[in-house]
Design a protein around this motif. Structure first.
Motif, short mmCIF file in Angstrom:
data_model
loop_
_atom_site.label_atom_id
_atom_site.label_comp_id
_atom_site.label_asym_id
_atom_site.label_seq_id
_atom_site.Cartn_x
_atom_site.Cartn_y
_atom_site.Cartn_z
N VAL A 59 -8.71 41.66 -61.23
CA VAL A 59 -9.08 40.39 -60.59
C VAL A 59 -7.90 39.42 -60.66
N ILE A 60 -7.27 39.32 -61.80
CA ILE A 60 -6.10 38.44 -61.94
C ILE A 60 -4.98 38.89 -61.01
N ASP A 61 -4.82 40.21 -60.87
CA ASP A 61 -3.76 40.75 -60.03
C ASP A 61 -3.99 40.42 -58.56
N VAL A 62 -5.22 40.63 -58.08
CA VAL A 62 -5.47 40.38 -56.66
C VAL A 62 -5.36 38.90 -56.34
N LEU A 63 -5.75 38.03 -57.28
CA LEU A 63 -5.61 36.59 -57.04
C LEU A 63 -4.14 36.18 -57.00
N CYS A 64 -3.33 36.76 -57.88
CA CYS A 64 -1.89 36.44 -57.86
C CYS A 64 -1.25 36.92 -56.57
N LYS A 65 -1.63 38.10 -56.10
CA LYS A 65 -1.05 38.63 -54.86
C LYS A 65 -1.46 37.80 -53.66
N ILE B 194 -15.20 50.15 -62.73
CA ILE B 194 -14.97 50.97 -61.53
C ILE B 194 -15.13 50.14 -60.26
N ILE B 195 -16.24 49.41 -60.17
CA ILE B 195 -16.53 48.74 -58.91
C ILE B 195 -15.70 47.47 -58.75
N ILE B 196 -15.40 46.77 -59.84
CA ILE B 196 -14.54 45.58 -59.75
C ILE B 196 -13.14 45.99 -59.32
N HIS B 197 -12.65 47.07 -59.88
CA HIS B 197 -11.31 47.55 -59.52
C HIS B 197 -11.25 47.91 -58.03
N THR B 198 -12.30 48.57 -57.53
CA THR B 198 -12.31 48.97 -56.12
C THR B 198 -12.43 47.75 -55.21
N LEU B 199 -13.23 46.78 -55.58
CA LEU B 199 -13.34 45.55 -54.79
C LEU B 199 -11.98 44.86 -54.70
N CYS B 200 -11.26 44.83 -55.81
CA CYS B 200 -9.94 44.20 -55.81
C CYS B 200 -8.95 44.96 -54.94
#
Length: 579
Positions: free
Chosen positions: A460-466, A423-429
């Motif tokens: 996390v992988i998604d936000v880094l790619c973006k 939950i919290i990792i997804h929201t941070l991303c």
């Protein structure tokens, strides 16, 4: 031991002194048939030490009549000969009287393992001895097979016992065989045995039937369980109890057949049963699961009004949960107030349901108020409580408050679980706070009690790619593989699109090939997105290879497709580029 036997085995024993106590084994030997003893010692090889120990055991026999001593010797000799020198079995036919079925059953029991027991059983009950197997002999070998995990062999022997020889099992033995098959997951075989119980004149307890139906329902075979239940009660195979009905009612409610559950409740009176609190709890939960929470609430009110089966915390919580899932928080709190007023104390599940419900509708003020009541009533919060609060704050975009609750968990010595991290990792991303997300991901990787899941890494992988950090994203992917977490199609799709956004088409193609080789076949969305990127990059020649890889038709991306094939694919997917 006779002189001939001693000479045959190459052994000698000193004469006992007059003052020596009598040897129990010598007493048993003297009771053994003399001819049998001599023949066994002559025919059985001396190097078979286990056999020698078996025949000449010095341990005192249990107190029993002399005739039993001879029977014990014969059973030992039968077991030894059947295992080591089966060609010598004909010598037993010369005994008077010949070996009895009781001795044969005892010989089976003396075998050291299941395979040996089966060999002894087959040897004694077939030519040349052809000792007629007794019901006791069959039951003995069946028990040995079951305890050794060979229920298939046990069932074949049971069929021989009942069909060929006409022996009927008693209730205790049939119950044992049914339970053994049930524990071995041979549910159909157990059902067949229970269905035949009345034919054998056995009255197996309802527990065996209930356990089998419960296991069938647990494996998703609800219809089979219901069909068996109705067949059994119509055939009067057994008399169901309240637990029997509760098991079946719970099963049909689980798959949404609430009307069938109500019909079963009506039939309980036929068998002298009355629905108890558990029955009503199952009904209320079933109604709430199919969004019939109002009907579930009516059942609750009827229980309160009748006073026969008083509702408990499970009944109230089921109705509260139904209202929370429907977003009807006022009704949920009304039931909660009624619950407290009736003297039924809420438990941690009740509070968690309310907190989660308020969080889903974005009313975090009320969620926190429920949490305070929980603490005031000395109901310790658990990881679900904090995860629900964190999820509610994250839904409202109040990430700092969610992080505050995260830190508060440590004060209560409660460790977040995999869903709390998610939950919290997804929201941070979502808020582009990738460094904090990676920090939490590293903390998760240090937890040996949590098995990492792909749905945690993917944001996390998604936000880094973006953000253009494709190499760092790929590093995260490699880390998840090292942790034993297999990337899924979303992981690869995110990376492929990330490489394409950086115009690194060769890396994207390599990632696509790795995806297919890992056995993670892409769906149409992944293929279409990748082909769109290839066409936009002016690489129509690679499209044909991508299509073949996606369908498992090629092992290498280096094959050169025909110009005609590329042109057809180019025309087919041109609309994607123009979209």
């Amino acid at each position: 031991m006779t002189a001939a036997a001693a000479a045959a085995t190459g052994s000698s024993s000193p004469s006992p002194s007059p003052s020596s106590p009598p040897d129990p084994s010598a007493a048993v030997t003297s009771l053994m048939h003399p001819r049998l003893h001599a023949l066994l010692c002559l025919y059985l090889p001396h190097h078979h030490r286990p056999l020698v120990r078996l025949l000449h055991s010095s341990s005192p026999p249990p107190p029993q009549p002399p005739s039993s001593y001879a029977e014990l010797w014969i059973s030992k000799a039968l077991a030894a000969a059947a295992l080591l020198r089966p060609e010598r079995l004909p010598v037993f036919r010369s005994l008077e009287p010949p070996p009895s079925p009781l001795a044969a059953a005892a010989a089976v029991r003396l075998a050291p393992c299941a395979s040996s027991a089966l060999a002894v059983f087959a040897a004694l009950h077939s030519p040349p001895l052809c000792i007629t197997p007794s019901a006791q002999s069959y039951q003995q070998i069946i028990v040995v097979m079951c305890r050794s995990g060979r229920q298939g062999d046990a069932l074949q022997l049971f069929d021989q016992m009942t069909t060929h020889y006409g022996y009927s099992p008693d209730t205790r033995f049939l119950s044992f065989l049914v339970n053994s098959c049930t524990c071995a997951n041979l549910l159909d075989a157990a059902a067949t045995l229970l269905s035949k119980a009345s034919e054998f004149g056995c009255r197996v307890e309802a527990y065996a039937y209930n356990k089998l139906m419960s296991l069938l329902i647990g494996r998703g075979r609800v219809n089979d369980a219901v069909a068996l239940f109705e067949r059994w009660i119509q055939g009067k195979v057994y008399s169901p109890d309240v637990w029997s009905f509760n098991v079946v009612i719970k099963g049909v409610c689980r798959v949404g057949y609430v009307q069938k559950a109500l019909e079963l409740v009506e039939r309980m009176n036929e068998f002298g049963c009355s629905p108890d609190t558990v029955t009503h709890n199952i009904l209320v939960d079933g109604l709430c699961r199919i969004n019939e929470v109002s009907r579930g609430h009516e059942v609750l009110k009827r229980l309160q009004r009748d006073g026969v089966c008083m509702p408990n915390v499970v009944t109230f919580t089921s109705v509260i949960s139904g209202y929370c899932k429907a977003g009807r928080m006022e009704d949920a709190m009304s039931v909660y107030s009624d619950m407290v007023a009736s003297g039924t104390m809420p438990n941690v599940v009740t509070y968690n349901v309310l907190i989660n419900g308020y969080g889903k509708v974005g009313d975090m003020g009320s969620a926190v108020e429920v949490y305070r009541q929980m603490v005031l009533r000395h109901c310790p919060p658990d990881v679900v409580t904090f995860s629900s609060l964190i999820d509610g704050y994250c839904r409202c975009g109040q990430l700092d408050d969610a992080l505050r609750i995260w830190n508060e968990m440590n004060q209560h010595h409660i460790r977040p679980n995999v869903y709390t991290f998610s939950i919290i990792i997804h929201t941070l991303c979502k808020q582009n706070r990738s460094k904090e997300a990676i920090g939490l991901l590293n903390e998760l990787n240090m937890r040996p009690d949590i098995a990492p899941q792909a749905f945690i890494y993917n944001p996390v992988i998604d936000v880094l790619c973006k953000c253009g950090n494709v190499d760092e994203a790929n590093f995260i992917r490699k880390g998840m593989v090292e942790k034993g977490c297999r990337p899924d199609k979303y992981t690869y799709t995110i990376l492929i699109i990330g490489y394409c956004m950086k115009s690194r088409i060769a890396d994207a193609i390599m990632c696509f090939q790795e995806m297919v080789e890992a056995g993670c076949y892409p769906d149409n969305i992944t293929v279409n997105c990748f082909i769109s990127c290839l066409l936009k990059a002016g690489m129509p020649n690679e499209v044909d290879n991508v299509m073949r890889l996606a369908s498992g038709g090629a092992s290498s991306i280096k094959e050169v497709p025909s110009p005609t094939g590329s042109l057809m694919i180019h025309e087919q997917y041109m609309s994607i580029v123009l979209a």
